[in-house]
Design a protein around this motif. Structure first.
Motif, PDB file in Angstrom:
ATOM      1  N   SER A   1       0.503   3.689  -2.960  1.00  0.00           N
ATOM      2  CA  SER A   1      -0.052   5.010  -2.669  1.00  0.00           C
ATOM      3  C   SER A   1       0.941   6.104  -3.056  1.00  0.00           C
ATOM      4  O   SER A   1       0.539   7.155  -3.562  1.00  0.00           O
ATOM      5  CB  SER A   1      -0.391   5.132  -1.184  1.00  0.00           C
ATOM      6  OG  SER A   1      -1.339   4.166  -0.826  1.00  0.00           O
TER       7      SER A   1
ATOM      8  N   GLU B   1      -3.406   4.638   1.089  1.00  0.00           N
ATOM      9  CA  GLU B   1      -4.714   4.008   0.864  1.00  0.00           C
ATOM     10  C   GLU B   1      -4.575   2.494   0.906  1.00  0.00           C
ATOM     11  O   GLU B   1      -3.508   1.950   0.639  1.00  0.00           O
ATOM     12  CB  GLU B   1      -5.257   4.412  -0.510  1.00  0.00           C
ATOM     13  CG  GLU B   1      -5.521   5.895  -0.657  1.00  0.00           C
ATOM     14  CD  GLU B   1      -6.677   6.390   0.181  1.00  0.00           C
ATOM     15  OE1 GLU B   1      -7.517   5.575   0.591  1.00  0.00           O
ATOM     16  OE2 GLU B   1      -6.713   7.609   0.450  1.00  0.00           O
TER      17      GLU B   1
ATOM     18  N   TRP C   1      -9.150   1.738  -5.167  1.00  0.00           N
ATOM     19  CA  TRP C   1      -8.797   2.353  -3.868  1.00  0.00           C
ATOM     20  C   TRP C   1      -7.586   3.258  -4.005  1.00  0.00           C
ATOM     21  O   TRP C   1      -7.350   4.108  -3.183  1.00  0.00           O
ATOM     22  CB  TRP C   1      -8.559   1.269  -2.828  1.00  0.00           C
ATOM     23  CG  TRP C   1      -9.535   0.150  -3.001  1.00  0.00           C
ATOM     24  CD1 TRP C   1      -9.257  -1.149  -3.268  1.00  0.00           C
ATOM     25  CD2 TRP C   1     -10.975   0.236  -2.997  1.00  0.00           C
ATOM     26  NE1 TRP C   1     -10.411  -1.874  -3.421  1.00  0.00           N
ATOM     27  CE2 TRP C   1     -11.480  -1.052  -3.259  1.00  0.00           C
ATOM     28  CE3 TRP C   1     -11.873   1.286  -2.790  1.00  0.00           C
ATOM     29  CZ2 TRP C   1     -12.844  -1.323  -3.326  1.00  0.00           C
ATOM     30  CZ3 TRP C   1     -13.227   1.015  -2.862  1.00  0.00           C
ATOM     31  CH2 TRP C   1     -13.699  -0.268  -3.120  1.00  0.00           C
ATOM     32  N   TRP C   2      -6.790   3.008  -5.017  1.00  0.00           N
ATOM     33  CA  TRP C   2      -5.613   3.857  -5.242  1.00  0.00           C
ATOM     34  C   TRP C   2      -5.847   4.785  -6.437  1.00  0.00           C
ATOM     35  O   TRP C   2      -4.898   5.311  -7.006  1.00  0.00           O
ATOM     36  CB  TRP C   2      -4.373   2.989  -5.471  1.00  0.00           C
ATOM     37  CG  TRP C   2      -4.102   2.092  -4.302  1.00  0.00           C
ATOM     38  CD1 TRP C   2      -3.413   2.420  -3.178  1.00  0.00           C
ATOM     39  CD2 TRP C   2      -4.540   0.742  -4.112  1.00  0.00           C
ATOM     40  NE1 TRP C   2      -3.400   1.363  -2.303  1.00  0.00           N
ATOM     41  CE2 TRP C   2      -4.086   0.324  -2.844  1.00  0.00           C
ATOM     42  CE3 TRP C   2      -5.299  -0.150  -4.879  1.00  0.00           C
ATOM     43  CZ2 TRP C   2      -4.340  -0.947  -2.337  1.00  0.00           C
ATOM     44  CZ3 TRP C   2      -5.548  -1.406  -4.373  1.00  0.00           C
ATOM     45  CH2 TRP C   2      -5.069  -1.795  -3.117  1.00  0.00           C
TER      46      TRP C   2
ATOM     47  N   HIS D   1      -2.447  10.635   1.580  1.00  0.00           N
ATOM     48  CA  HIS D   1      -2.748   9.497   2.449  1.00  0.00           C
ATOM     49  C   HIS D   1      -2.206   8.200   1.890  1.00  0.00           C
ATOM     50  O   HIS D   1      -2.025   8.060   0.694  1.00  0.00           O
ATOM     51  CB  HIS D   1      -4.262   9.318   2.571  1.00  0.00           C
ATOM     52  CG  HIS D   1      -4.885  10.290   3.492  1.00  0.00           C
ATOM     53  ND1 HIS D   1      -5.557   9.923   4.619  1.00  0.00           N
ATOM     54  CD2 HIS D   1      -4.935  11.635   3.447  1.00  0.00           C
ATOM     55  CE1 HIS D   1      -5.998  10.993   5.235  1.00  0.00           C
ATOM     56  NE2 HIS D   1      -5.638  12.048   4.548  1.00  0.00           N
TER      57      HIS D   1
ATOM     58  N   ASP E   1       0.822  -1.214   0.000  1.00  0.00           N
ATOM     59  CA  ASP E   1       0.000   0.000   0.000  1.00  0.00           C
ATOM     60  C   ASP E   1       0.854   1.261   0.000  1.00  0.00           C
ATOM     61  O   ASP E   1       0.461   2.282  -0.554  1.00  0.00           O
ATOM     62  CB  ASP E   1      -0.898   0.043   1.240  1.00  0.00           C
ATOM     63  CG  ASP E   1      -1.989  -1.004   1.192  1.00  0.00           C
ATOM     64  OD1 ASP E   1      -2.354  -1.419   0.079  1.00  0.00           O
ATOM     65  OD2 ASP E   1      -2.469  -1.405   2.263  1.00  0.00           O
TER      66      ASP E   1
ATOM     67  N   GLU F   1     -14.005   7.317   3.580  1.00  0.00           N
ATOM     68  CA  GLU F   1     -12.751   7.415   2.857  1.00  0.00           C
ATOM     69  C   GLU F   1     -11.732   6.796   3.778  1.00  0.00           C
ATOM     70  O   GLU F   1     -11.812   6.969   4.986  1.00  0.00           O
ATOM     71  CB  GLU F   1     -12.405   8.871   2.576  1.00  0.00           C
ATOM     72  CG  GLU F   1     -12.366   9.691   3.865  1.00  0.00           C
ATOM     73  CD  GLU F   1     -12.040  11.149   3.613  1.00  0.00           C
ATOM     74  OE1 GLU F   1     -10.870  11.449   3.381  1.00  0.00           O
ATOM     75  OE2 GLU F   1     -12.973  11.963   3.639  1.00  0.00           O
ATOM     76  N   HIS F   2     -10.779   6.072   3.246  1.00  0.00           N
ATOM     77  CA  HIS F   2      -9.999   5.226   4.130  1.00  0.00           C
ATOM     78  C   HIS F   2      -9.380   5.985   5.277  1.00  0.00           C
ATOM     79  O   HIS F   2      -8.730   6.993   5.121  1.00  0.00           O
ATOM     80  CB  HIS F   2      -8.911   4.474   3.399  1.00  0.00           C
ATOM     81  CG  HIS F   2      -8.165   3.609   4.362  1.00  0.00           C
ATOM     82  ND1 HIS F   2      -8.710   2.454   4.844  1.00  0.00           N
ATOM     83  CD2 HIS F   2      -7.032   3.807   5.027  1.00  0.00           C
ATOM     84  CE1 HIS F   2      -7.897   1.956   5.756  1.00  0.00           C
ATOM     85  NE2 HIS F   2      -6.869   2.748   5.881  1.00  0.00           N
TER      86      HIS F   2
END
Lengths: 372, 426
Positions: free
Chosen positions: A43, A273, A73-74, A271, A39, B280-281
Motif C-alpha cells: 500500500s 489496502e 486491491w492496490w 489507506h 499489505d 471500499e476496504h
C-alpha cells in the motif's frame, strides 16, 4: 522522479517465528485484524504513486501468492506496469533457488532493464509502517546519493539493535560504516532494509557482484561498497515495526488497539489496502462483552473479549473469555473456554471448557488448523 | 466467444417513495441494508452466484449513488471483458427526443439493442428492490425442462396478503392459465416476485408488439396477459426461501432487526452464497474498554466507545463515549456524539448527531406531513444531516439537512414533526 518498487518477500523466516511461519511467509503474516504484513509495504508503494512493483517470493510462497492473486486491491492491476510476482524458476542453464537478496533481483533483471523509471525503491515485505517513498527519493536526489538507506534510531525503542544492520553516519548523514547484526554495535542507528538507488546503477552493481559469485544485497553491495559509493542514511522517526520475533508480532498487533496507530494506518489520508473477503458485519450476541478489542468482519461474538485482536470470521461462544490474545481468521472458541496470552492461528477449533493460558513473556501458540 | 445462455436485466430505476427520506437522494436499490450492503447487492450477488455474468442495470431515478456503487462491477467480479455489468440509462435516440423508461417492459424494450448485442438464449428480469438469495440457474433448469416461454417466480402467500400482489392462477403442474393484478378476491396464493425468465425470441416479439399498443408497457399489466392470451407457455416457479420486500419504513426496520438474532431467518454468514458489497476496504471494528455491544451487527471500520444494543450499524460509524443506541439502524460514516440517546431511529449515511441529543422519545404521534410513511414510532434522519447538540426529537420525526438549534422550538422537535432543509438541488 518515477520509481519502480521491489518488495523482497522471499526470506526464510526467523527461527524465532517458526511456529507461526511453518507454512507461511513472514510477509503473509496476519496483522491488525484483517491485514497481512505485505499489505503495508504494498500500500505504501501504491500510495506513493509507484505504478510498477515486483514482489519476489521464495519460501512458503503459497499463502503470499494466494493473497496477491489479484492486484486490483492496490490499484496495481494494470496493463502498463502493475504488479509482478517473481518466484524462482528453472531454465536450461540455471537451476538455482535465489542464492541471496541480490541474486533474487538479478535473476529477474529484465524487470529492471525493460523499464525506464529512474529510481528503484527496494523494501522488505515484513515491516509495518506508513511512508511516502517520494520523501526518501527527494532526499536521495538532494544528497546526490548513490544509495539511500532508510534507518531509525533504536535508542529509545523496544528493539534490540543487535538484530539489525547498524549504520554509522557522519554529521551529514553520510554512511561511514555498516555492520550486519554486530556483536558490539557502534551506534544505535539501524537500517530498516529500505533502499533507494538509481535503476542503472543497480543493474551495474548486480551484474558485477553476480559475476564474482556474490549474491547478497547487504553484504556484497552495501558493506562491500560502503566507501566506494556515496551511501546516505535517511533517518525515519515515524512508527515502524518488523515481525522478527513472537514478541514483536504480538506488539505490532496490540499496537492496533491504540487510537493513534489505528488513525495512522486506517484513517488518515492514504489507506492500507488488502484483499477483500466479503464477510458480513460482525455480530454481537446477548452475552457479548468486547472491551478494548479489535474484531474482524464476519465474526460472531458471544463471550468476553478483552484487550485482544480477533481476525475475520472468529466465533466465540458463551462464557468464553479471551484476554490479551490474538485469534486469527476462521477460528472457533467453544463455551467456557479461557484464553489468555495466546496466539491462536487460523482455523483452530477449541472445544468447550478448555484453558489456554500463556504469559506476556511466553504466549502460547496454537498452530493453524489444530483441533483441541 | 461462447454464447451467453442467459442475460440478466435488473430494473433499478424505482424510487421506493414509501421509504420517505431514505430514498430522497438515491433510488431504493441503493438503500443500505444489513449494515454493509445495498439492496441491489442481493440480486447482483445472486446473479454471479448463479453463473450469470452479463448484467444490464437499468437506472432512472437518482442514479448517481447507484452508478458509483456499481462502478465497473469489481465487488461482484463483473469487471469482465466478455460480459460483465453495463449501466443502462434512458437516453436520446438518433434524431428524436429521448424517452424516460415509462414502464418495466418499456425499459427493456428501449434496450433491445443491448440484449441483441449479447445474443442470449434467455433473459431474466430482476428488480433491485428485494432481499433474498436465489439460484437463478435452477429456475432456468425449470424453464427449460417445461419448455416454457415465460417462467415467473412465485411465493406462496396467505390469501389475506394475496390481494397486494400479482397473483398467478395455475393448474396442478404449475402451468399458469390466468394472471390477476392485485385481485380483490384472489383465487390462488401464488404471488409474483417480479422475477421472470423469458425465452428471448418470445420476449423480443412481445415487447415490440406491445410497444405499439402501450407507451407505458409493463410486465404485469401488459406483457404477461398478452402472452397468456396468445397461448404461450407460462409456468410458475415456486420459491420457498426468504424473500422480503423492504418497501416501507417499518418493514425495512424490521427486516434489519431480524438479522441480529442469533439464528436469523436470513443467513448472511454462509460461505457458498455470499453477498458481495462495494465496501471500499475498511479496517476491523474497535470497541473500547467502556463499550457495551449486545445483540447487534457492527460493520467494519466502526469505533464504538458507547453502548449499542439491538441495532444494525454500517461501516465507519463512530459512537462516542456515553452515547446509547437502541433498536436503531445507523448507516455508513455517521458520528453519534457523546451522551446522545438514540431509540428506534434510522439514521442515513454521513449524518452527525450532536452531544446529548435525545431521539425517539415521547408519544407515538404519526408524522403530520406524511402520516402514511412515518407512523410506527420510528424517527428518520436523512443522509448528510446534522442534529445540533442537546436537542430532543420525538417519534415519527424527520430531520433532513444541516439543521440548527433555532429550528428546534425550546430545543425540541415534537413527535410527528419534520425539519426538511435537505434535498435542495444546487
Amino acid at each position: 522522479m518515477k520509481a519502480l518498487g521491489i518488495i523482497l518477500a522471499g526470506g526464510q523466516s526467523d527461527e524465532r517465528l517458526k511456529d507461526l511461519c511453518n507454512v507461511r511467509a513472514v510477509s503473509a503474516m496476519p496483522v491488525g485484524g484483517s491485514y497481512r504484513a505485505i499489505d503495508f509495504t504494498l500500500s505504501n508503494m501504491a500510495n506513493s504513486n509507484i505504478k510498477k512493483v515486483a514482489v519476489i517470493t521464495q519460501f512458503n510462497s503459497r499463502s503470499l501468492h494466494d493473497h496477491l492473486s489479484s492486484a486490483k486491491w492496490w490499484d496495481l492491476g494494470r496493463k502498463q506496469g502493475g504488479l509482478f510476482v517473481f518466484s524462482p524458476f528453472l531454465t536450461n542453464d540455471n537451476s538455482f533457488w535465489f542464492r541471496g537478496t541480490a541474486d533474487s533481483i538479478y535473476q529477474n533483471l529484465s524487470f529492471l532493464t525493460k523499464s525506464n523509471e529512474t529510481y528503484v525503491v527496494i523494501a522488505s515485505g515484513n515491516a509495518i509502517y506508513k511512508m511516502d517513498y517520494y520523501d526518501i527519493i527527494k532526499y536521495h536526489v538532494e544528497k546526490d546519493a548513490d544509495i539511500t538507506i532508510m534507518c531509525k534510531d533504536m535508542a529509545n525503542s523496544d528493539k534490540d539493535v543487535h538484530d539489525f544492520g547498524v549504520m554509522q553516519l557522519d554529521e551529514n548523514n553520510r554512511m561511514v560504516d555498516f555492520e550486519e547484526k554486530p556483536v558490539d554495535p557502534q551506534s544505535t542507528i539501524a537500517s530498516l532494509g529500505i533502499y533507494v538507488i538509481k535503476r542503472t546503477l543497480l543493474i551495474k552493481l548486480l551484474e558485477t557482484i553476480i559475476s564474482e559469485s556474490r549474491y547478497d544485497l547487504v553484504k556484497d553491495i552495501i558493506i562491500r561498497y560502503r566507501r566506494k559509493l556515496n551511501i546516505y542514511g535517511y533517518v525515519y522517526d515515524g512508527y515502524w515495526n518488523t515481525l522478527n520475533n513472537i514478541k514483536a508480532y504480538v506488539n505490532v498487533n496490540m499496537d492496533f488497539l491504540k487510537k493513534d496507530i489505528r488513525n495512522l494506518f486506517l484513517s488518515d489520508g492514504a489507506h492500507i489496502e488488502t484483499k477483500p473477503k466479503d464477510e458480513p458485519p460482525a455480530k454481537y450476541n446477548s452475552n457479548a462483552d468486547a472491551r478494548n478489542a479489535l474484531v474482524g468482519s464476519g465474526s460472531i461474538i458471544d463471550g468476553k473479549v478483552y484487550d485482544s485482536i480477533l481476525f475475520r470470521k472468529v466465533y466465540t461462544r458463551e462464557n468464553s473469555s479471551i484476554k490479551n490474545s490474538i485469534v486469527m481468521e476462521g477460528s472457533c472458541i467453544g463455551k467456557n473456554c479461557v484464553i489468555e496470552h495466546a496466539i491462536i492461528d487460523k482455523q483452530v477449533v477449541i472445544s468447550d471448557d478448555k484453558k489456554i493460558i500463556g504469559t506476556p513473556e511466553k504466549p502460547i501458540i496454537i498452530s493453524k488448523g489444530t483441533v483441541i | 466467444m461462447r454464447k451467453k445462455e442467459m442475460l440478466a436485466m435488473l430494473l433499478a430505476g424505482g424510487q421506493g417513495s414509501r421509504l420517505g427520506v431514505l430514498t430522497s437522494k438515491n433510488a431504493k436499490p441503493a438503500v443500505t441494508f444489513g449494515g454493509k450492503y445495498k439492496i441491489i447487492d442481493f440480486p447482483m450477488s445472486n446473479c454471479v452466484n448463479s453463473g450469470v455474468d452479463t448484467v444490464g442495470v437499468l437506472t432512472q431515478y437518482q442514479p448517481l449513488s447507484l452508478n458509483q456503487h456499481i462502478g465497473i462491477g469489481i465487488p461482484w467480479d463483473l469487471d469482465r471483458k466478455n460480459g460483465g455489468v453495463t449501466i443502462l440509462a434512458p437516453h436520446v435516440k438518433g434524431g428524436e427526443q429521448g424517452d424516460w423508461y415509462s414502464g418495466t417492459a418499456n425499459a427493456i424494450f428501449q434496450n433491445i439493442g443491448y440484449i441483441d448485442a449479447n445474443d442470449p438464449e434467455y433473459v431474466i428480469i430482476l428488480s433491485g428492490d428485494h432481499i433474498y438469495k436465489m439460484d437463478y440457474s435452477k429456475m432456468l433448469d425449470f424453464h427449460k425442462k417445461n419448455n416454457c416461454d415465460v417462467t415467473i417466480a412465485v411465493l406462496e402467500v396467505s390469501l389475506e396478503e394475496a390481494s397486494r400482489f400479482g397473483i398467478m392462477n395455475a393448474d396442478e403442474n404449475d402451468k399458469i392459465y390466468e394472471f390477476e393484478e392485485k385481485p380483490e378476491h384472489p383465487k390462488s396464493n401464488l404471488a409474483s416476485m417480479g422475477i421472470y425468465i423469458f425465452t428471448w425470441d418470445e420476449l423480443r416479439k412481445a415487447l415490440i408488439e406491445d410497444s405499439n399498443i402501450h407507451p407505458d408497457s409493463d410486465f404485469g399489466k401488459h406483457i404477461i396477459p398478452a402472452m397468456l392470451n396468445r397461448g404461450k407457455s407460462l409456468y410458475a416457479y415456486r420459491f420457498k426461501d426468504y424473500w422480503k420486500d423492504v418497501g416501507t419504513i417499518e418493514s425495512y426496520w424490521a427486516a434489519n432487526m431480524e438479522l441480529k438474532k442469533s439464528l436469523p431467518e436470513f443467513n448472511l454468514y454462509e460461505d457458498f452464497w455470499k453477498i458481495y458489497a462495494n465496501s471500499e476496504h475498511q479496517p476491523p471494528l474497535y470497541t473500547s474498554a467502556d463499550a457495551v455491544v449486545k445483540r447487534s451487527l457492527i460493520s467494519e471500520g466502526c469505533e464504538v466507545y458507547g453502548t449499542v444494543e439491538d441495532s444494525v450499524i454500517s461501516t465507519g460509524v463512530i459512537v462516542e463515549e456515553g452515547a446509547v443506541i437502541k433498536d436503531s439502524i445507523i448507516m455508513a460514516n455517521c458520528v453519534i456524539k457523546k451522551g446522545a440517546l438514540i431509540d428506534r431511529c434510522i439514521i442515513d449515511e454521513g449524518s452527525v448527531i450532536g452531544e446529548n441529543v435525545k431521539m425517539g422519545i415521547g408519544e407515538n404521534i404519526p408524522n403530520v406531513d406524511k402520516p402514511k410513511i412515518y407512523n410506527t414510532g420510528i424517527t428518520v434522519i436523512g443522509s448528510d444531516s446534522v442534529v445540533p447538540d442537546n436537542v430532543e426529537i420525538g417519534k415519527n420525526c424527520v430531520v433532513f439537512g444541516n439543521s440548527t438549534i433555532d429550528m428546534y422550538k425550546d430545543g425540541k422537535l415534537e413527535s410527528g414533526q419534520t425539519i426538511d432543509i435537505g434535498g435542495i438541488e444546487v
